[in-house]
Design a protein around this motif. Structure first.
Motif, mmCIF file in Angstrom:
data_model
loop_
_atom_site.group_PDB
_atom_site.id
_atom_site.type_symbol
_atom_site.label_atom_id
_atom_site.label_comp_id
_atom_site.label_asym_id
_atom_site.label_seq_id
_atom_site.Cartn_x
_atom_site.Cartn_y
_atom_site.Cartn_z
ATOM 1 N N ASN A 115 3.348 3.352 3.571
ATOM 2 C CA ASN A 115 2.206 3.185 3.207
ATOM 3 C C ASN A 115 1.661 2.325 1.943
ATOM 4 O O ASN A 115 1.360 2.971 0.649
ATOM 5 C CB ASN A 115 1.757 5.176 2.303
ATOM 6 N N THR A 157 -3.075 -0.491 3.871
ATOM 7 C CA THR A 157 -2.581 -0.141 5.528
ATOM 8 C C THR A 157 -3.778 1.249 6.116
ATOM 9 O O THR A 157 -4.186 2.002 4.879
ATOM 10 C CB THR A 157 -1.289 0.981 5.674
ATOM 11 N N GLY A 175 -3.937 5.712 7.544
ATOM 12 C CA GLY A 175 -2.962 6.012 8.241
ATOM 13 C C GLY A 175 -4.074 7.956 8.383
ATOM 14 O O GLY A 175 -4.898 8.163 8.248
ATOM 15 N N ASN A 188 -4.622 2.946 2.522
ATOM 16 C CA ASN A 188 -4.334 2.967 0.789
ATOM 17 C C ASN A 188 -4.426 2.161 0.318
ATOM 18 O O ASN A 188 -4.837 1.090 0.276
ATOM 19 C CB ASN A 188 -2.369 2.921 0.988
ATOM 20 N N SER A 223 3.755 4.638 -1.571
ATOM 21 C CA SER A 223 4.576 4.351 -0.622
ATOM 22 C C SER A 223 5.743 5.642 -1.066
ATOM 23 O O SER A 223 6.664 5.913 -0.528
ATOM 24 C CB SER A 223 5.494 2.466 -0.244
ATOM 25 N N PHE A 257 3.783 8.906 -0.687
ATOM 26 C CA PHE A 257 3.655 9.021 0.937
ATOM 27 C C PHE A 257 4.579 9.445 2.254
ATOM 28 O O PHE A 257 4.158 9.839 3.221
ATOM 29 C CB PHE A 257 2.102 8.321 0.976
ATOM 30 N N ASP A 258 5.633 7.825 1.643
ATOM 31 C CA ASP A 258 6.278 7.440 3.107
ATOM 32 C C ASP A 258 7.423 9.151 2.569
ATOM 33 O O ASP A 258 6.945 9.657 1.950
ATOM 34 C CB ASP A 258 6.695 6.753 2.615
ATOM 35 N N VAL A 280 0.786 6.031 9.212
ATOM 36 C CA VAL A 280 0.215 4.893 8.763
ATOM 37 C C VAL A 280 0.407 4.812 10.699
ATOM 38 O O VAL A 280 1.341 4.904 10.855
ATOM 39 C CB VAL A 280 0.817 4.273 8.051
#
Length: 277
Positions: free
Chosen positions: A193, A197, A199, A216, A221, A224-225, A235
């Motif tokens: 993220n 990007t 998602g 984003n 990241s 959200f990752d 994503v």
């Protein structure tokens, strides 16, 4: 992505005992003499015809490049036909096994693309072009393209705008009515993220994304990752043109409306959504 499978009338794996003499009768298993695959093309239907003997005694067909692997009606013990939609890009394996897990067929299949799919989102603030990544997020990309091709997104809004965080849309109309969507999809978390990007938004349930997407605005990241404590968000592409439009949307005035916290005071509309590559 879980492999698509079709199970056909699995037979017992233990040999049967006949009469009082205890004579054993070997389990009858399926055999395959020929498999014909008509085409392997991205987002196109594929037909797989299996010819053999005792196919009604149990076979498993596996193809991880497929979506909705389905048997065609009218099969027989000597021939069965399956169809699916190819959603993967790259090389994947198609297999057929018998009821005991023995290999009956194996093939390495390849689906290629001349160029990554791109979608142009027209908004009331300008155009945003996103490049999609079906190699890393095949289910998510196919789902998004289905909504694009069906004409779902025009006249939806960006209903959540949080400066220096995200902008989210694709689910509500301008009067804040939540649109009816297709079934939810499986979560894919192979991409990060990072800023710019795109998602899929979802509920607290992992496999709950439908039509709503987010951009984003910053590198999210860490938040959200997927990791050991976070299920993550899917994503499936990145902005290749219109990053300034994303930033412009992220700075519009917002207010609480209709039970939502960060709705633009002046609606930010999605005016069009077309696949342009």
């Amino acid at each position: 992505m879980n492999a698509s499978k079709w199970l056909l009338g699995a037979c017992a794996s233990l040999a049967l005992l006949s009469g009082c003499g205890g004579k054993s009768t070997a389990t009858v298993l399926a055999s395959v003499s020929k498999v014909t695959i008509d085409q392997v093309a991205y987002r196109q239907p594929m037909m797989m015809v299996i010819t053999g003997q005792n196919l009604d005694k149990g076979i498993t067909v596996t193809n991880p490049g497929c979506l909705s692997l389905t048997e065609v009606a009218g099969g027989s013990p000597t021939q069965r036909t399956f169809t699916c939609k190819i959603i993967a890009v790259g090389t994947f394996n198609a297999t057929v096994t018998n009821a005991n897990g023995g290999s009956l067929y194996f093939a390495s299949l390849t689906s290629t693309l001349a160029a990554a799919p791109q979608v142009t989102l027209g908004t009331s603030q300008g155009n945003i072009v996103v490049e999609l990544n079906p190699a890393k997020a095949p289910v998510t990309v196919d789902n998004f393209l289905n909504y694009v091709e069906s004409g779902f997104y025009p006249n939806k809004i960006f209903h959540r705008v949080e400066k220096n965080f995200v902008i989210q849309g694709g689910g509500y109309t301008r009067d804040l009515t939540l649109a009816t969507t297709s079934a939810a999809i499986k979560l894919e978390t192979g991409l990060s993220n990072t800023r710019g990007t795109i998602g899929m938004a979802r509920t607290s349930a992992a496999d709950s994304a439908t039509s709503q997407f987010y951009f984003n605005v910053i590198d999210n990241s860490a938040a959200f990752d997927a990791n050991t404590t976070n299920t993550g968000y899917a994503v499936f592409g990145k902005i290749v043109s219109g990053l300034d439009v994303m930033d412009q949307i992220s700075n519009v005035p917002v207010s609480a409306q209709g039970g939502l916290s960060n709705v633009p005071v002046t609606p930010v509309l999605i005016t069009s959504a077309k696949r342009t590559q």
